[in-house]
Design a protein around this motif. Structure first.
Motif, PDB file in Angstrom:
ATOM      1  N   THR A 176      43.342  51.332  34.195  1.00 42.99           N
ATOM      2  CA  THR A 176      44.386  50.335  34.422  1.00 42.99           C
ATOM      3  C   THR A 176      44.059  48.967  33.835  1.00 42.99           C
ATOM      4  N   VAL A 177      42.866  48.460  34.095  1.00 43.82           N
ATOM      5  CA  VAL A 177      42.524  47.118  33.603  1.00 43.82           C
ATOM      6  C   VAL A 177      41.330  47.153  32.655  1.00 43.82           C
ATOM      7  N   ASP A 178      40.973  48.368  32.205  1.00 45.72           N
ATOM      8  CA  ASP A 178      39.871  48.537  31.253  1.00 45.72           C
ATOM      9  C   ASP A 178      38.577  47.936  31.794  1.00 45.72           C
ATOM     10  N   ALA A 179      38.364  48.060  33.106  1.00 46.34           N
ATOM     11  CA  ALA A 179      37.154  47.520  33.720  1.00 46.34           C
ATOM     12  C   ALA A 179      35.988  48.461  33.493  1.00 46.34           C
ATOM     13  N   ASP A 180      34.822  47.894  33.327  1.00 50.99           N
ATOM     14  CA  ASP A 180      33.604  48.665  33.178  1.00 50.99           C
ATOM     15  C   ASP A 180      32.810  48.538  34.470  1.00 50.99           C
ATOM     16  N   GLY A 181      32.863  49.575  35.308  1.00 46.82           N
ATOM     17  CA  GLY A 181      32.161  49.502  36.582  1.00 46.82           C
ATOM     18  C   GLY A 181      33.128  49.514  37.743  1.00 46.82           C
ATOM     19  N   GLY A 214      41.408  41.787  34.360  1.00 47.74           N
ATOM     20  CA  GLY A 214      42.014  42.685  33.385  1.00 47.74           C
ATOM     21  C   GLY A 214      43.448  42.293  33.101  1.00 47.74           C
ATOM     22  N   GLU A 215      44.147  43.161  32.417  1.00 50.08           N
ATOM     23  CA  GLU A 215      45.522  42.887  32.014  1.00 50.08           C
ATOM     24  C   GLU A 215      46.344  44.159  32.148  1.00 50.08           C
ATOM     25  N   VAL A 216      47.568  44.004  32.648  1.00 48.69           N
ATOM     26  CA  VAL A 216      48.459  45.147  32.849  1.00 48.69           C
ATOM     27  C   VAL A 216      49.772  44.884  32.131  1.00 48.69           C
ATOM     28  N   PRO A 217      50.279  45.869  31.343  1.00 52.47           N
ATOM     29  CA  PRO A 217      51.558  45.686  30.671  1.00 52.47           C
ATOM     30  C   PRO A 217      52.723  45.689  31.651  1.00 52.47           C
ATOM     31  N   LEU A 218      53.766  44.912  31.339  1.00 56.19           N
ATOM     32  CA  LEU A 218      54.964  44.830  32.162  1.00 56.19           C
ATOM     33  C   LEU A 218      56.117  45.596  31.514  1.00 56.19           C
ATOM     34  N   PRO A 219      57.120  45.961  32.310  1.00 58.69           N
ATOM     35  CA  PRO A 219      58.277  46.688  31.756  1.00 58.69           C
ATOM     36  C   PRO A 219      58.986  45.904  30.652  1.00 58.69           C
ATOM     37  N   THR A 220      58.849  44.599  30.658  1.00 66.23           N
ATOM     38  CA  THR A 220      59.510  43.758  29.649  1.00 66.23           C
ATOM     39  C   THR A 220      58.854  43.849  28.281  1.00 66.23           C
ATOM     40  N   SER A 234      55.828  42.575  27.774  1.00 64.02           N
ATOM     41  CA  SER A 234      54.730  41.608  27.825  1.00 64.02           C
ATOM     42  C   SER A 234      53.621  42.157  28.729  1.00 64.02           C
ATOM     43  N   ALA A 235      52.662  41.329  29.067  1.00 64.03           N
ATOM     44  CA  ALA A 235      51.563  41.744  29.939  1.00 64.03           C
ATOM     45  C   ALA A 235      51.216  40.595  30.874  1.00 64.03           C
ATOM     46  N   THR A 236      50.547  40.939  31.956  1.00 62.01           N
ATOM     47  CA  THR A 236      50.118  39.913  32.905  1.00 62.01           C
ATOM     48  C   THR A 236      48.669  40.127  33.286  1.00 62.01           C
ATOM     49  N   ASP A 237      47.977  39.036  33.540  1.00 61.24           N
ATOM     50  CA  ASP A 237      46.585  39.127  33.971  1.00 61.24           C
ATOM     51  C   ASP A 237      46.516  39.638  35.403  1.00 61.24           C
ATOM     52  N   VAL A 238      45.577  40.529  35.655  1.00 60.34           N
ATOM     53  CA  VAL A 238      45.318  41.040  36.997  1.00 60.34           C
ATOM     54  C   VAL A 238      43.862  40.734  37.321  1.00 60.34           C
ATOM     55  N   GLY A 239      43.645  40.026  38.411  1.00 59.22           N
ATOM     56  CA  GLY A 239      42.263  39.732  38.748  1.00 59.22           C
ATOM     57  C   GLY A 239      42.134  38.727  39.855  1.00 59.22           C
ATOM     58  N   GLY A 240      40.904  38.293  40.018  1.00 57.50           N
ATOM     59  CA  GLY A 240      40.579  37.369  41.094  1.00 57.50           C
ATOM     60  C   GLY A 240      39.431  37.921  41.906  1.00 57.50           C
ATOM     61  N   PRO A 241      38.911  37.141  42.822  1.00 58.47           N
ATOM     62  CA  PRO A 241      37.805  37.616  43.658  1.00 58.47           C
ATOM     63  C   PRO A 241      38.279  38.639  44.689  1.00 58.47           C
ATOM     64  N   VAL A 242      37.617  39.764  44.706  1.00 62.40           N
ATOM     65  CA  VAL A 242      37.898  40.810  45.683  1.00 62.40           C
ATOM     66  C   VAL A 242      36.831  40.728  46.768  1.00 62.40           C
ATOM     67  N   GLU A 243      37.248  40.581  48.018  1.00 64.84           N
ATOM     68  CA  GLU A 243      36.285  40.527  49.116  1.00 64.84           C
ATOM     69  C   GLU A 243      35.589  41.885  49.262  1.00 64.84           C
ATOM     70  N   VAL A 244      34.289  41.831  49.408  1.00 66.94           N
ATOM     71  CA  VAL A 244      33.480  43.053  49.448  1.00 66.94           C
ATOM     72  C   VAL A 244      32.660  43.099  50.736  1.00 66.94           C
ATOM     73  N   GLY A 245      32.538  44.291  51.304  1.00 69.57           N
ATOM     74  CA  GLY A 245      31.628  44.531  52.410  1.00 69.57           C
ATOM     75  C   GLY A 245      30.485  45.390  51.908  1.00 69.57           C
ATOM     76  N   ALA A 246      29.338  45.297  52.534  1.00 71.87           N
ATOM     77  CA  ALA A 246      28.192  46.099  52.114  1.00 71.87           C
ATOM     78  C   ALA A 246      27.349  46.451  53.327  1.00 71.87           C
ATOM     79  N   ARG A 247      26.611  47.541  53.201  1.00 71.08           N
ATOM     80  CA  ARG A 247      25.667  47.949  54.239  1.00 71.08           C
ATOM     81  C   ARG A 247      24.309  48.210  53.587  1.00 71.08           C
ATOM     82  N   LEU A 248      23.257  47.789  54.271  1.00 71.56           N
ATOM     83  CA  LEU A 248      21.890  47.972  53.799  1.00 71.56           C
ATOM     84  C   LEU A 248      21.047  48.502  54.938  1.00 71.56           C
ATOM     85  N   GLY A 249      20.239  49.508  54.655  1.00 75.12           N
ATOM     86  CA  GLY A 249      19.325  50.050  55.655  1.00 75.12           C
ATOM     87  C   GLY A 249      17.917  50.133  55.099  1.00 75.12           C
ATOM     88  N   VAL A 250      16.937  49.867  55.941  1.00 70.83           N
ATOM     89  CA  VAL A 250      15.529  49.933  55.548  1.00 70.83           C
ATOM     90  C   VAL A 250      14.743  50.633  56.648  1.00 70.83           C
TER      91      VAL A 250
END
Length: 272
Positions: free
Chosen positions: A94-99, A180-186, A188-204
């Motif tokens: 969708t947004v050609d993201a790597d990862g 990334g960028e997503v094409p529109l029906p018109t 053209s294209a629009t930028d898609v992005g921003g900070p995504v809130e992430v949760g994580a768990r760590l065990g030792v």
């Protein structure tokens, strides 16, 4: 984890990341902590949930090598890194993201010489505190490599992993920069992005021979919400993703984050 035991944080710092486990592990070790020759065995993820995850990296390195009086102690690690394949593929389509922000790590740390072979003047706690710093820094580094920044510890607790050992576990927060960028029906294209809130768990925890470090991260809201926030009001995000890729991709991006949390939690306690 069923085992989702979270206790209010009491100003946890990186220096404490093994402290809870160390106190239990040092008192209860039946064998020696570390002390083998040759390569460090790879950590194994025994949960069948790992079938949906793709290994993206595997590495072995010396975490640290330091002298304590007459003895030089070396900590060596073997790490495996995984990404949740459906999300990584959906973002690539969708947004050609790597990862992907849905990742999991498993590490085995071996101490040489073994802790119980050290002179009395070189205490176990002192060595384990050094391992703790290395393990924590490595986990944060792995998250940064996955594109997850601003990682902070939120809660701390204790859990029993499937091997029967007691682990100290943490819930963390962070941010993933989706861009990334997503094409529109018109046409053209629009930028898609921003900070995504992430949760994580760590065990030792200590398995009687090595220190095991395991953890993962995941978005705390459906990724399709990032598309919805970026697309014009007249464009339905799921329909746009379906037309750009397919319905399965749209469904993947709309996944409830609780499913990722459950996966990461179960994978974490299954590492041996």
């Amino acid at each position: 984890m069923d085992e989702h035991t979270d206790v209010r944080s009491t100003r946890t710092t990186r220096r404490r990341l093994l402290a809870g486990g160390a106190a239990v592990g040092v008192a209860g070790l039946a064998g020696c902590l570390g002390g083998r020759d040759g390569p460090v065995p790879a950590p194994e993820v025994t949960s069948d949930r790992i079938e949906d995850w793709r290994r993206t990296d595997e590495s072995e390195r010396t975490v640290f090598e330091e002298s304590y009086g007459p003895v030089t102690v070396q900590a060596r690690e073997h790490t495996r890194v995984f990404e949740y394949a459906p999300v990584a593929d959906a973002l690539a389509a969708t947004v050609d993201a790597d990862g992907s922000p849905v990742v999991f790590f498993a590490t085995r740390i071996d101490l040489r010489p073994a802790v119980d072979r050290l002179p009395a003047s070189v205490g176990r706690d002192r060595i384990l505190r050094r391992v703790e710093t290395a393990a924590t820094d490595a986990f944060r580094g792995q998250l940064r490599t996955a594109g997850i920044e601003n990682v902070e510890i939120a809660d701390e607790g204790i859990s029993t992993v499937r091997s029967g050992h007691t682990a100290t576990v943490w819930r963390l927060t962070g941010e993933y920069a989706l861009d990334g960028e997503v094409p529109l029906p018109t046409g053209s294209a629009t930028d898609v992005g921003g900070p995504v809130e992430v949760g994580a768990r760590l065990g030792v925890w200590h398995d009687g021979t090595d220190v095991i470090v395991a953890g993962g991260a995941y978005p705390t809201e459906p990724l399709i919400a990032v598309f919805e926030a970026s697309l014009p009001d007249s464009v339905d995000a799921e329909r746009a993703v379906t037309e750009l890729a397919d319905a399965e991709t749209a469904e993947t991006l709309a996944t409830d984050p609780a499913a990722y949390d459950e996966d990461v939690s179960q994978l974490l306690i299954s590492v041996v």
